[in-house]
Scaffold this active site. Sequence first.
Site, PDB file in Angstrom:
ATOM      1  N   LYS A 114     -64.348  29.367 -14.652  1.00  0.00           N
ATOM      2  CA  LYS A 114     -63.091  29.716 -13.966  1.00  0.00           C
ATOM      3  C   LYS A 114     -63.357  30.362 -12.609  1.00  0.00           C
ATOM      4  O   LYS A 114     -62.559  30.212 -11.689  1.00  0.00           O
ATOM      5  CB  LYS A 114     -62.212  30.600 -14.850  1.00  0.00           C
ATOM      6  N   LYS A 196     -64.522  18.721 -22.035  1.00  0.00           N
ATOM      7  CA  LYS A 196     -63.436  18.971 -23.005  1.00  0.00           C
ATOM      8  C   LYS A 196     -62.054  18.725 -22.370  1.00  0.00           C
ATOM      9  O   LYS A 196     -61.881  18.899 -21.159  1.00  0.00           O
ATOM     10  CB  LYS A 196     -63.544  20.387 -23.593  1.00  0.00           C
ATOM     11  N   LYS A 199     -56.083  21.899 -20.211  1.00  0.00           N
ATOM     12  CA  LYS A 199     -54.781  21.771 -19.556  1.00  0.00           C
ATOM     13  C   LYS A 199     -54.877  21.954 -18.050  1.00  0.00           C
ATOM     14  O   LYS A 199     -53.981  21.550 -17.322  1.00  0.00           O
ATOM     15  CB  LYS A 199     -53.744  22.703 -20.172  1.00  0.00           C
TER      16      LYS A 199
HETATM   17  N1  AQP Z   1     -60.331  20.334 -25.994  1.00  0.00           N
HETATM   18  C1  AQP Z   1     -60.129  21.147 -27.022  1.00  0.00           C
HETATM   19  N2  AQP Z   1     -60.469  20.740 -28.274  1.00  0.00           N
HETATM   20  C2  AQP Z   1     -60.265  21.555 -29.342  1.00  0.00           C
HETATM   21  N3  AQP Z   1     -59.729  22.799 -29.252  1.00  0.00           N
HETATM   22  C3  AQP Z   1     -59.371  23.246 -28.037  1.00  0.00           C
HETATM   23  N4  AQP Z   1     -58.804  24.397 -27.606  1.00  0.00           N
HETATM   24  C4  AQP Z   1     -58.651  24.330 -26.267  1.00  0.00           C
HETATM   25  N5  AQP Z   1     -59.091  23.153 -25.793  1.00  0.00           N
HETATM   26  C5  AQP Z   1     -59.556  22.447 -26.871  1.00  0.00           C
HETATM   27  C6  AQP Z   1     -58.422  25.507 -28.475  1.00  0.00           C
HETATM   28  O1  AQP Z   1     -57.044  25.786 -28.258  1.00  0.00           O
HETATM   29  C7  AQP Z   1     -56.803  27.165 -28.516  1.00  0.00           C
HETATM   30  C8  AQP Z   1     -55.948  27.755 -27.449  1.00  0.00           C
HETATM   31  O2  AQP Z   1     -56.593  27.659 -26.212  1.00  0.00           O
HETATM   32  P1  AQP Z   1     -56.178  28.605 -25.004  1.00  0.00           P
HETATM   33  O3  AQP Z   1     -54.741  28.417 -24.722  1.00  0.00           O
HETATM   34  O4  AQP Z   1     -56.572  29.988 -25.286  1.00  0.00           O
HETATM   35  O5  AQP Z   1     -56.981  28.123 -23.755  1.00  0.00           O
HETATM   36  P2  AQP Z   1     -58.290  27.373 -23.527  1.00  0.00           P
HETATM   37  O6  AQP Z   1     -59.226  27.393 -24.659  1.00  0.00           O
HETATM   38  O7  AQP Z   1     -58.832  27.931 -22.257  1.00  0.00           O
HETATM   39  O8  AQP Z   1     -57.682  25.915 -23.356  1.00  0.00           O
HETATM   40  P3  AQP Z   1     -57.707  24.990 -22.102  1.00  0.00           P
HETATM   41  O9  AQP Z   1     -56.761  23.881 -22.336  1.00  0.00           O
HETATM   42  O10 AQP Z   1     -59.103  24.564 -21.805  1.00  0.00           O
HETATM   43  O11 AQP Z   1     -57.181  25.905 -20.934  1.00  0.00           O
HETATM   44  P4  AQP Z   1     -57.804  26.127 -19.502  1.00  0.00           P
HETATM   45  O12 AQP Z   1     -57.610  24.828 -18.803  1.00  0.00           O
HETATM   46  O13 AQP Z   1     -56.974  27.243 -18.943  1.00  0.00           O
HETATM   47  O14 AQP Z   1     -59.238  26.474 -19.654  1.00  0.00           O
HETATM   48  C9  AQP Z   1     -58.165  27.835 -28.619  1.00  0.00           C
HETATM   49  O15 AQP Z   1     -58.429  28.105 -29.989  1.00  0.00           O
HETATM   50  C10 AQP Z   1     -59.119  26.806 -28.109  1.00  0.00           C
HETATM   51  O16 AQP Z   1     -60.371  26.899 -28.735  1.00  0.00           O
END
Ligand code: AQP
Length: 332
Positions: A114, A196, A199
């Site tokens: 990030k 991965k 979002k």
């Molecule tokens: N690609 C993924 N596959 C499986 N699990 C996933 N999680 C996120 N991406 C995947 C799981 O979703 C839960 C909530 O995630 P979060 O909202 O805390 O944010 P994150 O993990 O940072 O998800 P993103 O989509 O990747 O957000 P950004 O783009 O902001 O970095 C968690 O349990 C996570 O493990």
Amino acid sequence: MNDKKLIFSGIQPTGTFTLGNYLGAVRNWGPLQDEYNCIYCVVDMHAITVRQDPAKLRRNTLDSYALLMACGIDVEKSILFIQSHVKTHAELNWILCCNTQFGELSRMTQFKDKSKRHPDDINAGLFTYPSLMAADILAYNADLVPVGADQKQHLELARNIAQRFNQRYGDFFTVPEPYIPEKGARIMSLQEPAKKMSKSDDNPNAVILILDDKDTIIRKFKRAVTDSEAEVVYRDGKDGINNLMTIYSTITGKDYAAIESEFAGKGYGDFKLAVGEAVADHLEPVRTEFARLSQDKSYLKECCAAGAEKALRYSQRIVSKVYHKVGFVDKG
Ligand code: AQP
């Protein structure tokens, strides 16, 4: 509460979740409600570690709350709340920050990623994000934390913080265990299947959002990057197909062998269409329920308030004891 084990998990308020969030985390939260005491939260305080439009954040937070309900979180069975409504998270965060080392925070891959993505705003909150996540979990002395594989490193740090605190001040915190699903823990980007699904991806075709309509979902799957072969088999080096097979398997419950024989002799086009249709049909009830719930803002706000009150009551007892343990004078 009874003597069932306690589950805690949270999700960022993006308003709509990715298929990765859904299959890796949220989808599993509902079925856990009968076996465990469950506490789930929308982590708006984590969200502001990257810059947000305030009005949009407010809207997305309430939408995320409604979406969790649409995904099967029952507010009668679980405690469901918004993180900033429960002050104990911020209070415990400070204590835990003072028990977290600069070196261990510097090693977090999410911080490194990030920081690269937002070089103009490498703020202290982004750096100490894992301490706040530890506070979210430890404020309830949770036993288990259902997360996707990408959160394993943060959870490991939460465990270290809990253990360090226990050594310094005497056994107090439960050291939480990760609860990572066997399948779906790491859903990959549809456009770069070695990365991965996330979002914040710049390419909308890389990400399925669970509120996407059926046509959009099918179109994104049709465009998914695969390989130059034509065989639907799960094998090293076939990242794109492996990812689609994982998604299809998680949604339909079929194992890889069954999927391979279902698509033997058929091309990738048929397979992609089948995955798209299965995902869209599976998500249809979520979309319908979300549309219904999100109309009723006053009901949602009532649920948020009731959830926050229960969460505060529960965590206040724990955080007061932590205050005492570190040497703060009791309020009396
Ligand atoms: N690609 C993924 N596959 C499986 N699990 C996933 N999680 C996120 N991406 C995947 C799981 O979703 C839960 C909530 O995630 P979060 O909202 O805390 O944010 P994150 O993990 O940072 O998800 P993103 O989509 O990747 O957000 P950004 O783009 O902001 O970095 C968690 O349990 C996570 O493990």
